[in-house]
Design a protein around this motif. Structure first.
Motif, PDB file in Angstrom:
ATOM      1  N   HIS A  51      -6.829  -7.112  -0.577  1.00  0.00           N
ATOM      2  CA  HIS A  51      -6.043  -7.346   0.644  1.00  0.00           C
ATOM      3  C   HIS A  51      -5.004  -8.397   0.428  1.00  0.00           C
ATOM      4  CE1 HIS A  51      -8.638  -4.768   2.905  1.00  0.00           C
ATOM      5  NE2 HIS A  51      -9.665  -5.379   2.345  1.00  0.00           N
ATOM      6  N   LYS A  89       0.827  -1.206   0.000  1.00  0.00           N
ATOM      7  CA  LYS A  89       0.000   0.000   0.000  1.00  0.00           C
ATOM      8  C   LYS A  89       0.861   1.256   0.000  1.00  0.00           C
ATOM      9  CE  LYS A  89      -4.068  -2.008   2.109  1.00  0.00           C
ATOM     10  NZ  LYS A  89      -5.027  -1.970   3.201  1.00  0.00           N
ATOM     11  N   CYS A 148       0.898   4.166  -2.955  1.00  0.00           N
ATOM     12  CA  CYS A 148       0.740   5.603  -2.694  1.00  0.00           C
ATOM     13  C   CYS A 148       1.947   6.388  -3.204  1.00  0.00           C
ATOM     14  CB  CYS A 148       0.538   5.847  -1.201  1.00  0.00           C
ATOM     15  SG  CYS A 148      -1.065   5.290  -0.619  1.00  0.00           S
ATOM     16  N   TYR A 196      -6.060  -0.306  -1.944  1.00  0.00           N
ATOM     17  CA  TYR A 196      -6.889  -0.355  -0.752  1.00  0.00           C
ATOM     18  C   TYR A 196      -8.130  -1.227  -0.862  1.00  0.00           C
ATOM     19  CZ  TYR A 196      -3.956   2.960   1.572  1.00  0.00           C
ATOM     20  OH  TYR A 196      -2.877   3.541   2.188  1.00  0.00           O
ATOM     21  N   THR A 197      -8.425  -1.761  -2.059  1.00  0.00           N
ATOM     22  CA  THR A 197      -9.572  -2.658  -2.181  1.00  0.00           C
ATOM     23  C   THR A 197      -9.172  -4.120  -2.087  1.00  0.00           C
ATOM     24  OG1 THR A 197      -9.446  -2.534  -4.588  1.00  0.00           O
ATOM     25  CG2 THR A 197     -10.997  -1.078  -3.488  1.00  0.00           C
ATOM     26  N   TRP A 236      -6.845   3.073  -5.463  1.00  0.00           N
ATOM     27  CA  TRP A 236      -8.028   2.246  -5.321  1.00  0.00           C
ATOM     28  C   TRP A 236      -7.667   0.771  -5.292  1.00  0.00           C
ATOM     29  CZ3 TRP A 236     -10.408  -1.175  -8.829  1.00  0.00           C
ATOM     30  CH2 TRP A 236     -11.663  -1.646  -8.427  1.00  0.00           C
TER      31      TRP A 236
END
Length: 85
Positions: free
Chosen positions: A85, A9, A13, A82-83, A79
């Motif tokens: 896992h 993640k 970013c 974070y969607t 997106w």
């Protein structure tokens, strides 16, 4: 949270921020040059200011799409990070 997921993640970013940074740099310079040349030509040929202005706005719109694509790619990166896992 699993440590690997956190790193994925964070990398997404970081990639999104680089995408926006580079994706905005070129179009911003291009828009500045378009505006500069349009102002120069309107100063030289005030009788054709309407045609110059129309061409300037069309060119600005085409250059702006590069920024929009960079924003879409950056949004997709965040997106996706974070969607899943």
């Amino acid at each position: 949270m699993v440590e690997g997921v956190f790193y994925a993640k964070a990398a997404a970013c970081f990639g999104a921020s680089i995408c926006i940074g580079i994706g905005v740099l070129g179009p911003a310079l291009g828009q500045g040059l378009i505006g500069m040349k349009a102002c120069e030509n309107i100063g030289k040929y005030p009788e054709s200011a309407g045609k110059i202005r129309t061409a300037m706005f069309l060119s600005m719109g085409l250059v702006e799409t590069g920024m929009l694509w960079a924003g879409m790619v950056a949004g997709a990166l965040i997106w996706l990070a974070y969607t899943f896992h």
